[in-house]
Design an enzyme around this catalytic site. Structure first.
Site, mmCIF file in Angstrom:
data_model
loop_
_atom_site.group_PDB
_atom_site.id
_atom_site.type_symbol
_atom_site.label_atom_id
_atom_site.label_comp_id
_atom_site.label_asym_id
_atom_site.label_seq_id
_atom_site.Cartn_x
_atom_site.Cartn_y
_atom_site.Cartn_z
ATOM 1 C CB THR A 16 -68.802 72.239 21.287
ATOM 2 O OG1 THR A 16 -68.772 72.320 19.836
ATOM 3 C CG2 THR A 16 -69.466 72.619 22.180
ATOM 4 C CG HIS A 112 -74.840 63.711 23.693
ATOM 5 N ND1 HIS A 112 -74.266 65.002 24.154
ATOM 6 C CD2 HIS A 112 -74.628 64.220 22.252
ATOM 7 C CE1 HIS A 112 -73.059 65.271 22.729
ATOM 8 N NE2 HIS A 112 -73.976 65.749 21.833
ATOM 9 C CE LYS A 124 -66.263 65.687 29.457
ATOM 10 N NZ LYS A 124 -67.168 66.721 29.405
ATOM 11 C CG ASP A 275 -75.958 63.439 29.632
ATOM 12 O OD1 ASP A 275 -74.813 63.606 30.795
ATOM 13 O OD2 ASP A 275 -74.172 63.331 28.873
ATOM 14 C CG ASP A 279 -72.616 67.570 30.792
ATOM 15 O OD1 ASP A 279 -73.294 66.231 29.813
ATOM 16 O OD2 ASP A 279 -71.368 67.461 30.658
ATOM 17 N NE ARG A 280 -75.426 66.489 26.045
ATOM 18 C CZ ARG A 280 -75.907 67.116 24.687
ATOM 19 N NH1 ARG A 280 -77.273 67.024 24.055
ATOM 20 N NH2 ARG A 280 -75.342 68.120 24.571
ATOM 21 C CB THR A 342 -72.722 76.695 21.414
ATOM 22 O OG1 THR A 342 -74.282 77.082 21.021
ATOM 23 C CG2 THR A 342 -73.150 74.628 21.773
ATOM 24 C CD GLU A 361 -74.849 74.485 26.146
ATOM 25 O OE1 GLU A 361 -74.410 75.444 25.393
ATOM 26 O OE2 GLU A 361 -74.220 73.463 26.416
ATOM 27 C CD GLU A 362 -80.063 73.919 22.096
ATOM 28 O OE1 GLU A 362 -80.492 72.584 21.555
ATOM 29 O OE2 GLU A 362 -78.221 73.621 21.838
ATOM 30 C CB SER A 363 -77.698 70.644 23.988
ATOM 31 O OG SER A 363 -77.010 71.680 24.556
ATOM 32 C CE LYS A 374 -73.514 69.716 29.338
ATOM 33 N NZ LYS A 374 -73.395 70.094 27.609
ATOM 34 N NE ARG A 494 -75.695 70.361 17.458
ATOM 35 C CZ ARG A 494 -76.031 68.693 17.531
ATOM 36 N NH1 ARG A 494 -76.508 68.487 16.750
ATOM 37 N NH2 ARG A 494 -74.676 68.466 18.439
HETATM 38 C C1 G1P Z 1 -73.764 70.000 21.874
HETATM 39 C C2 G1P Z 1 -74.537 70.832 22.221
HETATM 40 C C3 G1P Z 1 -73.861 72.194 23.307
HETATM 41 C C4 G1P Z 1 -73.365 71.775 24.392
HETATM 42 C C5 G1P Z 1 -72.415 70.201 23.991
HETATM 43 C C6 G1P Z 1 -71.385 69.603 24.994
HETATM 44 O O1 G1P Z 1 -72.714 70.919 20.712
HETATM 45 O O2 G1P Z 1 -75.291 71.660 21.149
HETATM 46 O O3 G1P Z 1 -74.874 72.937 23.963
HETATM 47 O O4 G1P Z 1 -72.480 72.465 25.366
HETATM 48 O O5 G1P Z 1 -72.646 69.693 22.773
HETATM 49 O O6 G1P Z 1 -72.005 68.821 25.711
HETATM 50 P P1 G1P Z 1 -72.393 71.106 19.313
HETATM 51 O O7 G1P Z 1 -72.446 69.919 19.425
HETATM 52 O O8 G1P Z 1 -73.787 71.953 18.986
HETATM 53 O O9 G1P Z 1 -71.206 72.081 18.977
HETATM 54 ZN ZN ZN Z 2 -72.523 64.820 28.399
#
Ligand code: G1P
Ligand code: ZN
Length: 541
Positions: A16, A112, A124, A275, A279-280, A342, A361-363, A374, A494
Site C-alpha cells: 500500500t 506507524h 518509499k 505517526d 502523515d497521519r 485504500t 482516509e479512515e486510517s 497526507k 480489516r
Molecule cells: C493502511 C491504511 C491505509 C493507508 C496505509 C498507509 O493500509 O489502511 O488507509 O493509506 O496504511 O498509511 P493497509 O494496511 O490497510 O493496506
Molecule cells: Zn505514516
C-alpha cells in the site's frame, strides 16, 4: 564507482505504501541496495537530476540513507538534498520535491509500524510531483527487482548528515538542509497563525504528542516557536530510533495518555498526535474523540473559514472504506466526491489534476493539494485554525455537524497477524458467495448489493480491481472486508462497519453498541472468527 553483482530477492513487491519489511530483512546483504537500484532503474532518466532523501529517524535510517546517496551518485544523479540528521517527514519530503523541482524522493519509513532493531523498516519512492509512486511505477520497480543482476554504488566515506551545507560524492552534490524550515513556511502561508495566536492569548490550551517520531522537530518549531504555545505543549518531541519502545501509531490505544488528558475536567481544549513519518493525524477535542472520517467531513464543511480554501474547494475524495460522512457534506455544498481504493497514491492523481482539494482516509490520514501526501500537522493546523476563527470548541462543532448532516457511526476491526492462507481463504470464500448475498434479509437489515470494489481512475483511466469486498445494505449501512497491504507478518484482515443515524436523540450512543448488529452480521457472513481462528479482533478503532 563500483558495480556489485547481486541476485533478486523474491519479496520486493511494494505494498500500500512502499516496501515494508522487518529490519532484519533490510539488514541482509544487498537487500536494500537491490531495491534502491530497482527504483533508479524504473523511474526514467536520472542523469544530472535532483533527489530528495530523508526518513522518520527509525532504526537503520542513517545507514540506509548512506546507501541511497552512494547508489544515487553511482547512478548519475546531479545532486541530492537530505534532511539534517536524516530527518524528513513524508509531507515535508513531498513539499521539497515539489519546491525544488526534484526528479523524485526516497523516504525511509514504515509509517506507524514499530521501530527498533526488531521492528519494521520501509522504503518509499515519490515522483516529481511529490506524490507516492503510482502502481504503474511500483510494478516496474518490482519487475526490475526480479531481474536485477548488479547495482552501482560509490565506494566512499559516509556523508556527514548532521551539519548543514554542501558535500560531494564523486560528481554528485549533497546538500544537508534544515528539514523543518520550508515546511513550516508552507504551513504559515496556508493558515491564519495570527488568529491562532489570539486564541492562545485568550487561554486556548493544546497538547501535541509527537510519539518520539518525526514530527517532534516540526511541532516544536510550528506550535511552540512560531505560534507561541507554551513550552511543554509538544510532548515526546525527540525522534528516537525505537520511538521510545512505543508503537508510533496515533490511535486511542497508543496515545491513551493523551486521550485521558483530554477527557479530564481540567485538561486542555484540544489534543492531537501524529505517526512515525508525520502523515497521519489523531484529533481529540476536550471531551470527544473525533474519528478521521468525521474529521474529514467537518474540515470539508468548514473549509470556507480558512483563507486558503475560502474561494471554494474543487472536490473531495475519500477511500472506499472511509465513512460516507463527507459524502453528505459534498452533496449539500455541491462538491464533486470521489471514492478511491485504500492508499494515498489514488488521491494524488485527483489532487494533481486539480479536481479535488481535500481528501482523507479512515486510517487517520487527511490532506489537501498543498502537497501530494497526507499531512498530519496540516490537518491539526486546519483544526486549530477553524477553532480559532469560529470561536467554538471542538465538541460543539462535532455535535452541530451531526445535527446538521446526521451521524455516521463507524468502526474498524482488525485481525492482525493471522495465518495468511486462512485470510486469503476467508476472502475467497466470501468472494465466491457475493452473487448470492443481495436480497438477503438479516433481522431488519436487507443486503442491497455485494461486490468487490474496482476503481476506474478518472485521470489516467487505469483500473484497480479487488480493492475490498463491500456489503451494502438498503438503509445505507455498510460492511467492508479487505486485506491489509502494509503488514510485515502473516496477514491482517480489516473489517469496516458503518451505519447512518439522522435522529439527534440517537446520536450520542457508544459506537460499538450502535454498530452491534453489523458487527455480528460481519462475522456471520464471513465466518471471521472461525476461519481466522480468533475469538476477537486484535484492534478496534
Ligand atoms: C493502511 C491504511 C491505509 C493507508 C496505509 C498507509 O493500509 O489502511 O488507509 O493509506 O496504511 O498509511 P493497509 O494496511 O490497510 O493496506
Ligand atoms: Zn505514516
Amino acid at each position: 564507482m563500483q558495480t556489485i553483482i547481486t541476485k533478486p530477492f523474491a519479496d520486493q513487491n511494494p505494498g500500500t505504501s512502499g516496501l515494508r519489511k522487518k529490519v532484519k530483512v533490510f539488514e541482509m546483504p544487498h537487500y536494500a541496495e537491490n531495491f534502491i537500484q530497482s527504483i533508479f532503474d524504473s523511474t526514467g532518466k536520472i542523469e544530472g537530476k535532483r533527489l530528495i532523501v530523508g526518513g522518520d529517524g527509525r532504526f537503520l535510517n542513517r545507514q540506509i540513507i548512506q546507501k541511497v546517496l552512494k547508489i544515487a551518485a553511482a547512478n548519475g544523479f546531479g545532486d541530492a538534498m537530505v534532511g539534517r540528521g536524516g530527518i524528513l517527514s513524508t509531507p515535508a519530503a513531498s513539499h521539497l520535491i515539489r519546491k525544488y523541482r526534484a526528479h523524485g524522493g526516497i523516504i525511509l519509513s514504515a509509517s506507524h509500524n514499530p521501530g527498533g532493531s526488531d521492528g519494521d523498516f520501509g522504503i518509499k519512492y515519490n515522483i516529481a510531483n511529490g506524490a507516492p509512486a503510482p502502481e504503474k511505477i511500483t510494478q516496474d520497480i518490482y519487475a526490475c527487482s526480479q531481474k536485477i543482476s548488479h547495482y552501482r554504488i560509490a565506494d566512499t566515506d559516509d556523508v556527514d548528515l548532521d551539519h548543514l551545507g554542501k558535500q560531494m560524492i564523486g560528481d554528485m552534490k549533497i546538500k544537508i538542509v534544515d528539514p523543518v524550515h520550508d515546511y513550516a513556511n508552507l504551513m504559515e502561508e496556508l493558515f491564519d497563525f495570527e488568529a491562532i495566536r489570539r486564541a492562545i492569548t485568550g487561554g486556548f490550551r493544546f497538547r501535541f504528542d509527537a510519539m518520539h517520531a518525526v514530527t517532534g522537530p516540526y511541532a516544536h518549531e510550528i506550535f511552540e516557536q512560531r505560534l507561541g504555545f507554551p513550552a511543554g505543549t509538544v510532548v515526546k518531541g525527540q525522534p528516537l530510533p525505537d520511538f521510545g519502545h512505543q508503537h508510533p501509531d496515533p490511535n486511542l490505544v497508543h496515545v491513551k495518555e493523551l486521550y485521558d488528558l483530554l477527557m479530564a475536567d481540567d485538561g486542555p481544549d484540544f489534543g492531537a498526535a501524529s505517526d512515525g513519518d508525520g502523515d497521519r493525524n489523531l484529533i481529540i477535542g476536550k471531551g470527544i474523540f473525533i474519528t478521521p472520517s468525521d474529521s474529514l467531513a467537518i474540515l470539508a464543511a468548514n473549509a470556507h473559514l480558512i483563507k486558503e480554501y475560502q474561494a471554494g474547494i474543487a472536490g473531495v475524495a475519500r477511500s472506499m472504506p472511509t465513512s460516507t460522512a463527507v459524502d453528505r457534506v459534498a452533496a449539500k455544498h455541491k462538491f464533486f466526491l470521489y471514492e478511491t481504493p485504500t492508499g494515498w497514491k489514488f488521491f494524488s492523481n485527483l489532487l494533481d489534476a486539480g479536481i479535488v482539494t481535500l481528501c482523507g482516509e479512515e486510517s487517520f490520514g487527511t490532506g489537501s493539494d498543498h502537497v501530494l501526501e497526507k499531512d498530519g500537522l496540516w490537518a491539526i493546523l486546519m483544526w486549530l485554525n477553524i477553532l480559532a476563527v469560529s470561536g467554538k470548541n471542538a465538541l460543539d462543532i462535532v455535535r452541530q455537524h451531526w445535527r446538521e448532516y446526521g451521524r455516521n457511526y463507524y468502526s474498524r476491526h482488525d485481525y492482525e497477524e493471522v495465518d495468511a492462507r486462512a485470510a486469503r481463504k476467508m476472502m475467497e470464500d466470501l468472494h465466491a458467495r457475493l452473487g448470492s448475498l443481495p436480497g438477503m434479509e438479516i433481522g431488519s437489515l436487507k443486503i442491497e448489493k455485494a461486490d468487490d470494489f474496482a476503481y476506474h481512475d478518472p485521470v489516467d483511466y487505469s483500473v484497480s480491481s479487488n480493492q475490498g469486498i463491500r456489503i451494502l445494505f438498503k438503509d445505507g449501512a455498510r460492511i467492508v472486508f479487505r486485506l491489509s497491504g502494509t503488514g510485515t507478518q502473516g496477514a491482517t484482515v480489516r473489517v469496516y462497519m458503518e451505519r447512518y443515524e439522522a435522529d439527534p436523540d440517537l446520536q450520542e450512543q457508544d459506537t460499538q453498541k450502535a454498530l452491534e448488529k453489523l458487527i455480528t452480521i460481519a462475522d456471520e457472513i464471513a465466518h471471521l472468527k472461525l476461519l481466522l481462528n480468533r475469538r476477537k479482533p486484535t484492534m478496534i478503532t
